[in-house]
Design an enzyme around this catalytic site. Structure first.
Site, PDB file in Angstrom:
ATOM      1  N   GLU A 260       0.895  -1.172   0.000  1.00 65.06           N
ATOM      2  CA  GLU A 260       0.000   0.000   0.000  1.00 65.06           C
ATOM      3  C   GLU A 260       0.921   1.207   0.000  1.00 65.06           C
ATOM      4  OE1 GLU A 260      -1.700   3.090   0.552  1.00 65.06           O
ATOM      5  OE2 GLU A 260      -1.918   2.559   2.663  1.00 65.06           O
ATOM      6  N   CYS A 294      -1.518   9.238   2.582  1.00 59.48           N
ATOM      7  CA  CYS A 294      -1.197   8.824   1.218  1.00 59.48           C
ATOM      8  C   CYS A 294      -2.343   9.073   0.245  1.00 59.48           C
ATOM      9  CB  CYS A 294      -0.801   7.348   1.192  1.00 59.48           C
ATOM     10  SG  CYS A 294      -2.028   6.245   1.923  1.00 59.48           S
TER      11      CYS A 294
END
Length: 498
Positions: A260, A294
């Site tokens: 991720e 993010c």
């Protein structure tokens, strides 16, 4: 439980590692200092793992998987441990709320909800014990009886970043445990506290020895975890640069990996969207963890005729954000996690100015804060999508407004990036939102805001990662699928006989 403002770290064994169900003395005197992101003062010192410590942790996890009871328990039995872990974490809510702001700069009000989120994750995967298809009967084309069985992938190395440690620990640990895996959890040097807390929780609930092993290490020792052939799978959350390295190392030995990674997410503003409402929504979302997220919506793509209005509205909204002590209820945004992080963000702001983007607000340090890793909320207008500030992940409170010729061009700009983690479409028309969302190459899309639901799965297209975390999709990477072809059905499936 410590009160807000009490700088005593609420963990017991900062000088040790939790390995094989015990608190072990480190192999060396090496330590890591954690600096309070608001005061710039020492908050916590923890043991730094060396190669020998990592070897012990991997050995413990391997032994627990190969010879211990954990993979041989029923899913229902493992679910009981997950629920107990969730309860323990929930009881430590106040401790998490003390640590996370100091480690990463998140607001205390946000950190106070971290335990509830983690408990939900543990309970979600515990619930799957009785509903997921762990084995599914099948009738082979050539006769007999078949079973498709989902088995644990094995020993898992889980590498946790500093920005949201407890949420990401639960997102990796819960599916791994319900699957039957054993885990080596490698905490970030900037935010190790939550790793100690989950270790204490595992000890409290009597998790079998070696099922969870926790240590803190920097990159060289972390790489030993990725390289070791005794580790079947790596699950990593962090930068795309680090993810590329991990993927290449896993590829050398065909190890499984879930990554991720970074993002440079676009918010596409269609012409029917209200500019003022949109600006308020975007500015509010970017305050979360001071933009150290993010999935942040940092590229604001709007038609040229509305560009200046969008910049003005964003600048107005962002400039009014109260930046300050994360424990102050009046603060709307805290500091960045570390001095190097602030230096990084300031470097990108300087590049934005150098390349001709219009600095509409921010760009410096708050004048009323003489300590702490603070940066002003910053908005750039007239940003070229090919520029550095539009293409590289800044990981701070910096928004870039990018003009587009029309809706089709806006979608092109949104997709013109190596990333594909998140996105948004602002419009009053849900059908247009669905249509534009379908054209955007990204793992999640919000309508009229920054929205996510980890129960639906979280992850990215392109260089934003491999695989998903959360939901059913977040369980699958911790499983191997085995096809069993039997002559006749087992007793359990006697009714399935031809």
């Amino acid at each position: 439980m410590a009160l807000a403002g009490d700088a005593t770290a609420p963990i017991r064994h900062a000088d040790r590692f939790y390995i094989g169900g015990q608190w072990l003395t480190p192999s060396s005197p090496a330590t890591i200092d954690v600096i309070d992101s608001h005061t710039e003062e020492l908050y916590l010192t923890v043991a730094e793992a060396q190669a020998a410590d990592m070897d012990l942790a991997i050995s413990a996890a391997r032994e627990a998987f190969d010879s211990g009871p954990w993979p041989r328990l029923t899913h229902a039995q493992r679910a009981e441990y997950l629920r107990a872990l969730g309860e323990e974490v929930s009881e430590r809510s106040g401790d998490i709320a003390q640590m996370w702001p100091r480690e990463s700069g998140v607001l205390y009000a946000v950190a106070s909800g971290a335990a509830a989120g983690a408990r939900h994750t543990f309970e979600y995967y515990a619930d799957l014990a009785g509903t997921f298809g762990w084995e599914v009967p099948h009738r082979p084309a050539r006769g007999g009886f078949g079973l498709v069985v989902k088995e644990p992938v094995g020993v898992v190395g889980a590498i946790i970043p500093w920005n949201a440690p407890m949420g990401l620990i639960s997102m990796k640990l819960a599916p791994a445990l319900i699957a039957g895996c054993t885990v080596i959890l490698k905490s970030s040097p900037e935010a190790p506290g939550e790793g100690y807390l989950i270790s204490e929780a595992a000890e409290a609930v009597g998790l079998p020895a070696g099922v969870l092993n926790v240590l803190t290490a920097d990159r060289p020792v972390s790489e030993l975890l990725v390289r070791d052939s005794r580790v079947d799978k790596i699950t990593f959350t962090g930068s795309t640069a680090a993810g590329r390295r991990i993927a290449s190392l896993c590829g050398e030995r065909i190890a499984r990996c879930t990554l991720e990674l970074g993002g440079k997410s676009a918010a596409v503003i269609l012409d029917d969207a209200d500019i003022e409402t949109t600006a308020q929504s975007l500015a509010r979302a970017e305050c979360l963890l001071s933009g150290q997220v993010c999935a942040s919506l940092t590229r604001i793509v709007v038609s040229r005729p509305r560009h200046d209005e969008m910049v003005e509205a964003l600048a107005s909204a962002f400039s009014k954000v109260k930046v300050g002590d994360p424990f102050d209820p009046a603060s709307q945004m805290g500091p960045l996690a570390a001095e190097r992080q602030r230096t990084r963000v300031e470097g990108y702001i300087a590049k934005g100015v150098e390349t001709g983007a219009t600095l509409a607000t921010g760009g410096g340090r708050p004048k009323d804060l003489d300590r702490g890793w603070y940066v002003e909320p910053t908005v750039f207008g007239n940003v070229d999508n090919s520029s550095v500030i539009a293409q590289e992940e800044i990981f701070g409170p910096v928004l870039s407004v990018i003009p587009a010729d029309d809706e089709r061009d806006a979608v092109r700009i949104a997709n013109d990036t190596i990333y594909g983690l998140h996105g948004a479409v602002f419009t009053t028309d849900v059908e247009r939102a669905r249509d534009v969302a379908g054209q955007m190459r990204t793992g999640a899309i919000g309508h009229n805001g920054f929205k996510s639901d980890f129960d639906m799965g979280h992850g990215g297209f392109k260089q934003s990662g491999i695989g998903r975390e959360g939901g059913i999709d977040g369980l699958l990477p911790f499983l191997e699928s085995k096809a069993m072809l039997l002559d006749t059905p087992t007793a359990r499936y006697a009714d399935a006989a031809p």
